[in-house]
Design an enzyme around this catalytic site. Structure first.
Site, short mmCIF file in Angstrom:
data_model
loop_
_atom_site.label_atom_id
_atom_site.label_comp_id
_atom_site.label_asym_id
_atom_site.label_seq_id
_atom_site.Cartn_x
_atom_site.Cartn_y
_atom_site.Cartn_z
N HIS A 139 9.00 78.88 9.23
CA HIS A 139 10.04 79.49 8.40
C HIS A 139 9.43 80.04 7.11
CE1 HIS A 139 13.91 79.07 5.81
NE2 HIS A 139 13.76 80.30 6.26
N SER A 152 15.86 80.21 10.20
CA SER A 152 16.16 79.46 8.98
C SER A 152 17.20 78.39 9.22
CB SER A 152 16.65 80.40 7.88
OG SER A 152 17.85 81.04 8.29
N GLU A 198 7.85 76.56 5.90
CA GLU A 198 8.30 75.32 6.52
C GLU A 198 7.81 75.31 7.97
OE1 GLU A 198 12.44 74.03 4.37
OE2 GLU A 198 12.58 75.66 5.82
N ASN A 255 17.05 74.76 2.83
CA ASN A 255 18.46 75.13 2.95
C ASN A 255 19.39 73.93 2.95
OD1 ASN A 255 18.44 77.94 2.90
ND2 ASN A 255 17.89 78.08 5.06
#
Length: 505
Positions: free
Chosen positions: A144, A123, A156, A194
């Site tokens: 991800h 991540s 992702e 993120n």
């Protein structure tokens, strides 16, 4: 290259919650799956738990018995890495440490075919950095998944500097075949979700630190006015402050201390105290037995006015007028800077300046600002802030106006940009900067934030709906008010604004 053939073996390394979830997804999609873990018997236990989980899905009517039996038969534990040699796709979901991931992929490279695709579920770690230790970095990419992997649709797909385009295409197509929604990202700190999500936490933490309101009131505003599924403080409590703070620190450090990603001392204090949220029993809220959940603060409302003058265009708040008219308030329109006037009271949507600054600029002391709402036609709550010059009754008078339309109001200190408005603008700004830097497309940025964080709208689609001039002006006012580079406007956002073009053509 098309999707991975259904008869191609998928290997998953790491039998924890995420690894087991990925294994379940691949098995249900029709692949034979081998699950490996370095801990003795961990893979066997995970396979047994997955078979039980499939049976539960059958009992709940969410999965057919034949489909569950077939998927269970495709799940197997591997006793050693060598048993993974036939795999066409190998996905690691192990500890987030660069050197450990590099060592694992080096070991896998030695036993798998040159055509095998290696994928990391990291991540936060650079795929380029992981690939630097490999003989075939072109066969490495990121997949991800989001927790829980069987339920969350987003994946992702991340390219490192050396990743081959056909690998990316194959995995994107494979994700779709697995019922997932893939988005493409370049390997940069935080990838899409993120990174772009940081302002949701950062702006709320800053508001709390400035004493704008308490956590419960701010959370209610983000939920009820902004339309977010969870407020930022309850969401941080759910994620765990140790995890959330670590991600923020990681992104901040990776971007060479860019002030946009500045960690919060308030959150650090919680981490230092062991108040990690739900997992420890206390964070911003107390989850221990017998604890009482605090309620949002709501302003007492004065009687509603019978009439209101609308001076100019209210921009994103224009839909509010129909709701006020439906409540029986008589509206008249006139030219002006975009405000509501009732006697000495003036109300306006926040534009990033404080109410005090606008009261001084417009020479109207009884000035009250209201916050952005995701949908003014249905919002049950709005934030208000009064100028320092305003009469003591100004907030109650403003609350009375909104109460007539069925809207409760919560008072904030006179902070620039209030809460929802500044957060939405900063989310859009960060998404635009990710697009500007070639991390992802505008469409993938919005898809990632809707599916990965359950935002009510993609940040860039939201900015288009609000109007880029309004978003850019609000950010410019925040930058001027705070005197900080944190609120600098993304070059892409400003360029599109000047060109009169939306984020999504």
């Amino acid at each position: 290259m098309s999707a991975l053939p259904r008869d191609s073996l998928v290997a998953v390394i790491g039998a924890g919650t995420m690894g087991a979830g990925i294994a379940q997804v691949a098995a249900l999609a029709g692949h034979p799956v081998r699950l490996y873990d370095v801990a003795p018997q961990a893979a066997e236990r995970a396979v047994g738990a997955l078979r039980q989980a499939l049976a539960v899905l059958v009992d709940k009517g969410r999965l057919g018995a034949a489909e569950a039996d077939a998927a269970a038969a495709r799940l197997h534990a591997a006793a050693s890495l060598t048993e993974l040699a036939p795999a066409g796709l190998l996905i690691e979901a192990i500890v987030e440490r660069l050197e450990v991931k590099q060592a694992l992929f080096r070991d896998l490279e030695a036993i798998v075919a040159d055509s095998a695709i290696l994928a990391s579920n990291t991540s936060s770690i650079s795929l380029t950095a992981i690939g630097a230790a490999l003989a075939r970095p072109q066969r490495l990419l990121g997949m991800h998944f989001f927790n829980p992997a069987p339920q969350m649709r987003l994946v992702e797909v991340i390219s490192g500097l050396a990743t081959e385009a056909d690998c990316v295409t194959c995995i994107v197509d494979t994700c779709r075949a697995w019922g997932k929604t893939p988005v493409r990202a370049r390997s940069t700190p935080g990838f899409i979700v993120n990174r772009v999500a940081r302002p949701y936490y950062a702006e709320a933490l800053r508001l709390l630190g400035e004493g704008a309101a308490d956590a419960a009131t701010l959370d209610a505003l983000y939920r009820e006015a902004g339309g977010f599924r969870m407020g930022p403080f309850e969401l941080m409590d759910l994620i765990g402050h140790d995890v959330n703070y670590a991600v923020t620190c990681s992104v901040f450090s990776a971007y060479y201390n860019d002030p946009r990603f500045l960690p919060s001392l308030l959150q650090k204090e919680l981490v230092d105290a062991g108040r990690l949220g739900r997992k420890s029993g206390i964070g911003f809220y107390d989850y221990r037995a017998g604890a009482t959940r605090p309620q949002p603060q709501t302003l007492a409302a004065a009687p509603a006015p019978a009439a209101l003058r609308v001076e100019g265009d209210l921009g994103p708040a224009e839909p509010l007028l129909a709701r006020l008219a439906a409540a029986g308030i008589s509206l008249t329109r006139d030219a002006g800077p975009g405000r509501l006037v009732c006697g000495e009271l003036t109300l306006a949507l926040s534009d990033g300046r404080t109410a005090t600054a606008r009261a001084a600029a417009e020479q109207r002391p009884d000035y009250v600002l209201f916050d952005l709402a995701g949908d003014y036609a249905s919002t049950p709550r709005l934030a208000l802030a009064a100028a320092a010059q305003a009469a003591p009754t100004a907030l109650a008078d403003a609350a009375g106006l909104f109460a007539a339309a069925g809207i409760q109001c919560s008072a904030l200190a006179d902070v620039p940009g209030l809460a929802v408005a500044r957060s939405v603008a900063m989310l859009a700004n960060e998404a635009a900067d990710a697009v500007n830097q070639g991390v992802c497309s505008a469409a993938d940025a919005d898809t990632a934030m809707c599916l990965g964080t359950n935002y009510p709208r993609g940040p860039l689609a939201w900015a288009d709906a609000l109007g880029l001039p309004w978003v850019v002006a609000l950010l410019d006012h925040l930058a001027a008010g705070y005197g900080e580079d944190r609120y600098r406007v993304s070059p892409l956002l400003r360029r599109l604004c000047l060109a009169g073009r939306p984020c999504h053509d």
